[in-house]
Every structure is written in C-alpha cells, then in structure tokens.
Scaffold this motif. Structure first.
Motif, short mmCIF file in Angstrom:
data_model
loop_
_atom_site.label_atom_id
_atom_site.label_comp_id
_atom_site.label_asym_id
_atom_site.label_seq_id
_atom_site.Cartn_x
_atom_site.Cartn_y
_atom_site.Cartn_z
N LEU A 114 34.82 35.75 36.14
CA LEU A 114 34.91 35.03 37.41
C LEU A 114 34.89 36.00 38.59
CD1 LEU A 114 35.22 32.27 38.73
CD2 LEU A 114 37.69 32.62 38.72
N TRP A 115 35.62 37.09 38.47
CA TRP A 115 35.67 38.08 39.55
C TRP A 115 34.26 38.60 39.84
CZ3 TRP A 115 34.49 43.27 40.22
CH2 TRP A 115 35.07 43.91 41.33
N ALA A 139 42.97 31.16 41.54
CA ALA A 139 43.66 31.45 42.80
C ALA A 139 43.52 32.92 43.16
CB ALA A 139 45.15 31.07 42.67
N ASP A 140 43.60 33.77 42.15
CA ASP A 140 43.46 35.21 42.37
C ASP A 140 42.07 35.53 42.92
OD1 ASP A 140 44.29 38.02 41.90
OD2 ASP A 140 42.63 37.97 40.48
N SER A 141 41.04 34.92 42.32
CA SER A 141 39.67 35.18 42.78
C SER A 141 39.45 34.63 44.18
CB SER A 141 38.66 34.55 41.83
OG SER A 141 38.78 35.14 40.57
N ASN A 142 40.11 33.50 44.47
CA ASN A 142 39.94 32.90 45.79
C ASN A 142 40.49 33.81 46.88
OD1 ASN A 142 38.87 30.61 47.06
ND2 ASN A 142 40.94 30.04 47.69
N VAL A 185 25.85 31.86 28.35
CA VAL A 185 25.94 32.65 29.57
C VAL A 185 27.36 32.56 30.15
CG1 VAL A 185 23.51 32.57 30.21
CG2 VAL A 185 25.03 30.70 30.87
N ALA A 186 27.63 33.37 31.17
CA ALA A 186 28.99 33.48 31.67
C ALA A 186 29.47 32.19 32.33
CB ALA A 186 29.09 34.64 32.67
N PHE A 187 28.59 31.50 33.04
CA PHE A 187 28.98 30.27 33.75
C PHE A 187 28.03 29.15 33.34
CE2 PHE A 187 29.56 33.98 36.58
CZ PHE A 187 30.95 34.07 36.51
N PRO A 188 28.30 28.51 32.20
CA PRO A 188 27.34 27.55 31.65
C PRO A 188 27.02 26.39 32.60
CG PRO A 188 29.05 28.07 30.06
CD PRO A 188 29.49 28.66 31.36
N ARG A 189 28.03 25.87 33.28
CA ARG A 189 27.76 24.71 34.14
C ARG A 189 26.95 25.09 35.37
NH1 ARG A 189 33.52 21.42 34.04
NH2 ARG A 189 33.49 20.98 31.81
#
Lengths: 199, 628
Positions: free
Chosen positions: A22-23, A171-174, B112-116
């Motif tokens: 995510l980061w 929340a951390d990434s935000n 993949v990392a973000f499928p949606r």
C-alpha cells in the motif's frame, strides 16, 4: 516431489511503511499527482514570457490573508497527522479516532479557507492565461485537499466500527498522503501568491 | 506434505479461495490478473482490427490520384481515429496487459498487488474506447490528428465536440495506463518469489518495470495538457490562446514530453519479449545481462530528453535544438547495445528456428531501418526538409510496427501455449510472418520515397501530375497483403484455441517461472510459490522443488518480499472480486462524458466517485480477523 524450503506461516500478516504494498502504491500515486502539479507549475512559469508585466496589466495580484492563514493551518496540521501515524502504528484505537477526527475538522477548515482564497484571487479563469494557470494550480490542489479530508472522515468512520489491522495500515498510509498535500502546497503557495507580489 | 491426498486437498482449497466468481455478475466482479489481462489483450486487438480497417480505408483512398472514396472531412476523422486508436487503445494497453498477465507469473506470485484497482483500470479503458468509437460512428470522431495540435484543436478552429472527445479519450486511457503502471511497479518490487533479487529478474520483467516508471512520469504531462485543452474549449480559459497570453507551443511541449516517452513505453516491453524469445530459442541466457538491464534503464531516462525533436520546425533556439539532436542520437546507443547482445546470443547459441524467433528476426531488420531514419530525423536540417511528409509516416511505422507489433505477435505466439494450454500451428505461424513481413515492407518502404518526393501527410488526395500515383498504388497493394497477414495470424490463434494440440507446462523448454506451472495456469498461479536460487530457475532445475509453505489456503494470502533482495517480509491478504471497481469506472465515465457538455460533469462525477469509492473501501464484515 516438492521440498519445502521456506516456511512463512510465522511471518506477520501486516506491516507498516515501505514494507507494505500500500505504501508503494501511495508513493506512486503521489508521484503521479506531484508530476502533474509540477508540470502545471512549469506551465505557469512558461506563460510568464507571454506578458510584459506579472501579473498582467489590469490584474491585481492575489490577496494574501486567507492564503497565508491556510498555509499556516496546513503546516500546523502536520502535528495531529503525526499523531495519527503514531497511533496507527501502535494500534491505539481511541487516539487514532480522536486524531483522525481532529484532522477531519482541520481539513474541512482548510477547504473553507480555500474557498475564501479562490474568492480573493482577484481574477477569473477566463481573464487571461495567467488567471487560467492560477485557477488550475489552486484548483488542482483544492481537489486533493477535499479528497484527503473526505478520506480522513471515511477512515474515522471505519475505525470507529469493528476494525482489522489493515485499517491501521490504511490510516498510516493516509498520513503520508497528507504530508504530500502540505509539502506540495508550500512551493505552489510561493509561486502563486508571493511571486506576483515580487514581480 | 508430499502425499497425494494432502496435495489434492490443498489444491482444492486454493481453487475455492482464488476461483473466479460464476456468471455474468462474476465476470464483472472479477479481479484476477490473468482474466483482466486477457480481457485487455482481446479488447486491444479488437481496437487494433478497427484501427487497421481505417488504415485500409486510407490506403484505398490514396491508391489512385483524385480518388473519391472518402471526402476530406471523413478522411480527417479516419486518420485521427486511426492514430488515436493505435496509440491509446491498442499499443500502450496491449503492452501493459502483457505485463499484467506475465509479471505475476514470471516473478512467482498469485495476483497483482491491487487486484480491484486493476479491474477498475480495465473498465475505464473500455469506456474510453467505446466513447471514441461510438462518437466516430455518429460522425463525431476527432478530426485534428492524434496529437490534437492547438490552435487547430482550440475553440476557434474546432467547433463542435470532436476535439473534446479526443481530450476525454485521453482522460480515460491515461487513468487506465497509470493504474496498470502502478500495478506493475508495486507487484514487481514487492511480490517477487523469495530469492528473486533484482539481479535475478527476467529481462521482460525489467522491461516492464522501466516501462511502468516511464508511464508514471510521462502520462501526467498529457493529462495536464488535455485538461487545459478541455478547459480552453469548455470554460474559456486561455492556456493556448495567443490573444490572452496563452501559447500554442506550450501544448507541443507538454504533448511531446508525454509523446516521445510514449514511443519507448511501446518499444521497451517489446525488447523484453525479444530477450525472452531469443534466449529460449538460442537455448542460452541472453549475452550481457547487466548491459541489457542498463540499456533498458538508460533508454528510460534518455526517452525523456528527446521531445523537442518533434518541434524542430517551430523555430526554437538553435542551441536548444542541438541539445535534443545530441540526445536523440545518444539513444541509439542503448538500443544498439541491445541489438548486439541479441545477435551475440544467437551467434553462440544452438538456435532453434520457430515462428516466434522469425518474428524477432523481422523485428531486428525492420527496427534497425526505422532506427536509421530516426537518426536522420534527429538532424535538424534533414528534419526541416522531411517534416510533415510521408518520410515521417514511413519512419514511425517502421519503428512502431517493426519495433512493437512484430515482437508482440511473436510474443503472443510464444505465450499462447501458456495462456490457452494449446500449441499454435508452426506452419500457419511461419506463413503469417512471411506475409506480414513482405506486406509491411511493400506498404511502408515506398513511403520514404514519397516523402522525399514531397508528399505531405494527412492529405486526402493528390493530383496525377505529382507522379506519386505509382508508389501509392504499391503501398496500397502492400496494405492489403499486410491485412491478409494479420488475418493469418488471427486464424492461427483461432485454430490454436479450438484444435491446437495440448502444450504441457513448458513446451519451448524456457527458463522463466511462468513455465513451471500448468498451461493455462490455475487461478492461484502456483500451488506452492517457488523459492528462486538462480537467474534462470527452470534451466537450473526444470521442476522447482524448493518451495514456500505456510501461506494460508483459505484466504487470498500472498507473500510480500523486500524490494531489492526479495527476502520474505510479511504475508498479505489480497482483496477479492468486487462490483465496486466496475461501478467506480462507471462513475468516472458518467462524470467525464458529462464534462463534454458542462463543467458540472466534474462535480457530478466526483460525487458519484465518492459514493462508489466509499462502497469499495467499506470493510467487509463477513470475515473478521483476530486483532493484533
């Protein structure tokens, strides 16, 4: 016949910061948005050469009061956002809800101030190319400001409910996104608000 | 662990967790990388066929002087929609789609990392493509060229909605391209099989990574530019209006700051295909892995320093032009390094000549010719003479068809066994290649001469006295042959899918990880994620036995690894199928299409997007997980 070489069952099911996908996703999104904002700023500077005066004759420079208050507010908001980040990484739910709530209020206040800023730009987007670029720069950033504030609101609502570790990661990434919004705005503020006063 | 029953139960559990949801709704909700990528590829080839039909229409019109098949207005739309389709709806999406299919398999992960987000990208792309083609069908196709230069595309000279449709097509396709870029970067950097450090990544994955970074930095320029254009046309801003201090050259700078990297965004993945194909059929690793990687990265950087060579005819300062000439000549070096590495690989290998390798040979021949005319065009005096002539048309098709389509078709032939589980026909493959190669050269080689003889681009007809008739007729005959070659290729694909013999896991004896799993791969890609100990895993060990265990099979559990060394870091639950990406793409579609007519579209689209994104990110309470 397979030979198990690496058992990963003991690895944690979440992590923070650059260890997470995510980061990286957020960093790339900010790279995209930052590139777009930077190119718009370059276009603004590029258009300077079309005019003999800056701002162009007949266009007063923008008022500074709302804009400067907003810069101060945004810089100040870094502190509660830092609390959000800390609280998320330590899974402290109450602290997280409170700090996210504070951030939502501060974000909303900044959006309102942005409204006053737009009213005090002393030009309309269809006046001339200078005015068009000013509106695009301030507007682009306003879209981020609004988006991030709504995101803070949504996160507050999510964290109040039954919560999974991944929401703390969100929340951390935000927080990282917010740092970008503040960090990107400061040079744009100098360019849009202060430069016409010097020139 | 090794007994047949536990392996069977494990596979069944993985299948339950990763399988695509059933039915039409399941189709719309799917977030599996292979399904999305195949949709992208099929859709892109659909647009390729449509764009190809437009090319044939143009060749029909130009085959003889003073032809009357297409009028000037329709011709303008045809060449604009042809160019826009090929660049924005075919070339970039199809290359990224190949990455979205292959990268997770080649690096040994499950999705993949973000499928949606990936699904969202596809739907956005589809809506953008439909917008362009529906508009064209109702005589509202853009008619100002694929580069949409102002002031021609501005409010003063392009009334109506045609130029707006081009600007909004850009919005859709750029969102999709950026999404795919983010997917490829994060997947590549954070989800490689343990042990696959950066210096063990297959060259195709390197190529996709460099391309994705170029997408991230190039696409914002065109988003900013097309936003300014749309605003100039809709809300009377003056970015490009000279009377109010705007500047048409600003458009060209922004457009080509995107447009030139775009060429490399199309070309670099193709070099990745070539590297894999050459290595497989030469039966040895590509010579000079570090040189190849550095060449890719260097191309990625240099690609951003060339844009002004598209603007030599605009009267910029000579010193600035010299800089861009130098950069344009410089970029021939990394491309040359790659070509020589491939040749050296073939020279020292036990070469097995198969259809994919033939496509690669065609690529080298054609691309080198296109590269040579590229070096010529980088020189300002030559550029000024040939600017806006068919010489440039010849050059760009040599580079793009030679540099991208030939490797792509070779790549499809090469990976079709993996994607479909069946082998394509070698004979049909060779015929397809031969016809394409002859047809291509017959079509585009004469255009060099036509350009030197003064035939300008984008003219809908010409007079018999110009003497251009004969070569144009040859080019048009070649185009028919080229189209026949594409049909042969597609016939081979159709034959493969219905009648092709079963392929097995690794029919070509290749070295990369995608060949370690079944053909086609299961929904979860690998029963056990492999542990990588070598740059050429399947040549070191044809049936990887050293695997990862301990990932959950009852949730979509993947392994996240370190960006450099690919050491295991943590486990991560991927999101599954969802309707929200589709609805979010629809929200963007409603907003952007409304914005063709009123600026309120931004507000409407924004509000709808906010609703759908809230739905997207709202926690699913049905599968609680114990807290920390």
């Amino acid at each position: 016949v397979i030979r198990p070489a690496l058992d990963v069952s003991a690895l944690p099911s979440h992590a923070f910061g650059h260890r997470t996908t995510l980061w990286w996703g957020v960093v790339l999104m900010l790279t995209i948005e930052g590139a777009a904002l930077a190119l718009t700023a370059v276009a603004f500077v590029y258009l300077r050469q079309s005019f003999s005066a800056w701002p162009p004759e007949g266009t007063p420079p923008p008022d500074l009061i709302a804009a400067t208050t907003n810069v101060a507010l945004l810089l100040l908001s870094l502190l509660p956002m830092r609390v959000v980040e800390r609280a998320a990484r330590e899974f402290r739910r109450t602290a997280l809800v409170v700090s996210l709530g504070v951030m939502t209020v501060l974000g909303a206040a900044s959006c309102v101030l942005r409204g006053f800023e737009l009213a005090a730009l002393n030009c309309r987007w269809d006046d001339n190319a200078y005015a068009s670029a000013v509106w695009l720069l301030v507007g682009m950033h306003a879209a981020h400001l609004l988006g991030a504030t709504l995101e803070n609101l949504l996160l507050t609502a999510v964290i109040v409910g039954p919560v999974e570790p991944k929401h703390y990661v969100d929340a951390d990434s935000n927080a990282f996104y917010w740092y970008f919004i503040v960090g990107a705005w400061t040079p744009v503020y100098v360019l849009v608000y202060l430069w016409p006063h010097w020139a | 662990m090794a007994t047949a029953t536990t392996a069977g139960t494990e596979r069944a559990a993985l299948e339950r967790t990763w399988a695509a949801p059933p039915g039409l709704l399941g189709f719309v909700r799917s977030a599996a990388h292979k399904a999305i990528a195949l949709r992208y590829i099929v859709t892109a080839f659909g647009f390729f066929a449509l764009g190809g039909v437009l090319a044939l229409l143009m060749r029909l019109q130009l085959a003889t002087p003073e032809a009357r098949w297409l009028g000037p207005d329709l011709y303008d739309q045809v060449f604009t929609v042809h160019g826009s389709t090929m660049m924005f709806l075919f070339a970039v999406p199809v290359m990224e789609a190949m990455g979205l299919y292959l990268v997770p398999l080649m690096i040994g992960t499950r999705n993949v990392a973000f499928p949606r987000l990936n699904a969202f990208g596809y739907w956005t792309y589809l809506i953008g493509g439909l917008l362009l083609w529906v508009s064209f069908a109702v005589n509202s196709g853009p008619d100002v060229g694929w580069f949409s230069y102002v002031p021609l595309a501005g409010p003063a000279f392009a009334p109506g909605k045609r130029a707006d449709i081009w600007a909004q097509l850009i919005t859709f396709t750029e969102i999709a391209a950026l999404v795919a870029g983010v997917e490829i970067i994060v997947t590549t950097l954070k989800m490689r099989a343990p042990g696959m450090s950066l210096n063990r990544m297959p060259l195709l994955v390197w190529a996709m990574l460099v391309t994705a970074f170029m997408v991230i930095f190039a696409m914002p320029a065109i988003m900013v530019a097309s936003t300014m254009l749309a605003m100039d046309r809709l809300v009377d801003t003056h970015f490009f209006n000279v009377a109010e201090g705007g500047d048409p050259l600003l458009w060209q700078h922004l457009f080509w700051f995107f447009g030139h990297p775009e060429v490399y965004i199309i070309f670099i993945p193709a070099t990745g295909f070539v590297s894999q194909i050459v290595s497989t059929f030469a039966r040895r690793p590509v010579v000079g892995y570090p040189a190849m990687v550095l060449a890719l990265v260097a191309t990625g950087f240099l690609g951003f320093g060339l844009w002004v060579h598209h603007m030599f005819a605009t009267g910029l300062p000579k010193l600035g032009e010299s800089f861009f000439t130098a950069a344009s000549l410089l970029i021939a070096i990394p491309s040359g390094v790659q070509v020589f590495c491939w040749l050296a690989t073939l020279r020292g290998g036990r070469v097995l000549v198969r259809a994919p390798l033939l496509y690669v040979s065609g690529f080298v021949a054609i691309f080198v010719l296109g590269g040579l005319t590229g070096v010529m065009l980088a020189i300002v005096p030559i550029d000024l003479q040939t600017h806006d002539t068919y010489f440039v048309v010849a050059h760009l098709h040599y580079v793009l068809i030679g540099g991208a389509i030939f490797p792509l078709l070779g790549a499809i032939h090469y990976w079709l066994p993996k994607m479909s589980g069946r082998m394509p026909s070698e004979r049909l493959g060779r015929w397809g290649f031969a016809v394409l190669f002859v047809g291509f050269n017959l079509t585009f080689f004469p255009m060099h001469q036509l350009g030197l003889a003064g035939m300008t681009r984008r003219v809908y007809t010409y007079l018999p006295e110009t003497g251009w008739g004969r070569l144009n007729f040859v080019a048009s005959a070649g185009a028919a042959l080229l189209a026949f070659g594409v049909l042969l290729f597609l016939a081979n694909v159709a034959w493969t899918l219905t009648r092709g013999p079963l392929a097995g896991d690794n029919p070509w004896g290749a070295e990369t990880l995608e060949w370690a799993t079944t053909s086609p791969p299961p929904s979860y890609n690998f029963e056990h994620l492999p542990v990588v100990e070598n740059r050429y895993p399947l040549w070191a060990d044809p049936h990887p036995r050293r695997v990862v265990t301990g990932l959950r099979t009852d949730r979509r559990d993947v392994l996240v690894t370190d960006a450099i060394d690919a050491t295991p870091d943590h486990r991560h639950f991927l999101d599954g199928p969802s309707i929200w990406p589709f609805l979010s793409a629809l929200a963007v579609g409603v907003g952007v299409i409304t914005a063709l007519f009123t600026a309120w579209g931004v507000v409407i689209g924004g509000a709808l997007l906010l609703l759908t994104l809230t739905g997207w990110f709202w926690p699913e309470r049905d599968r609680p997980e114990p807290g920390p």
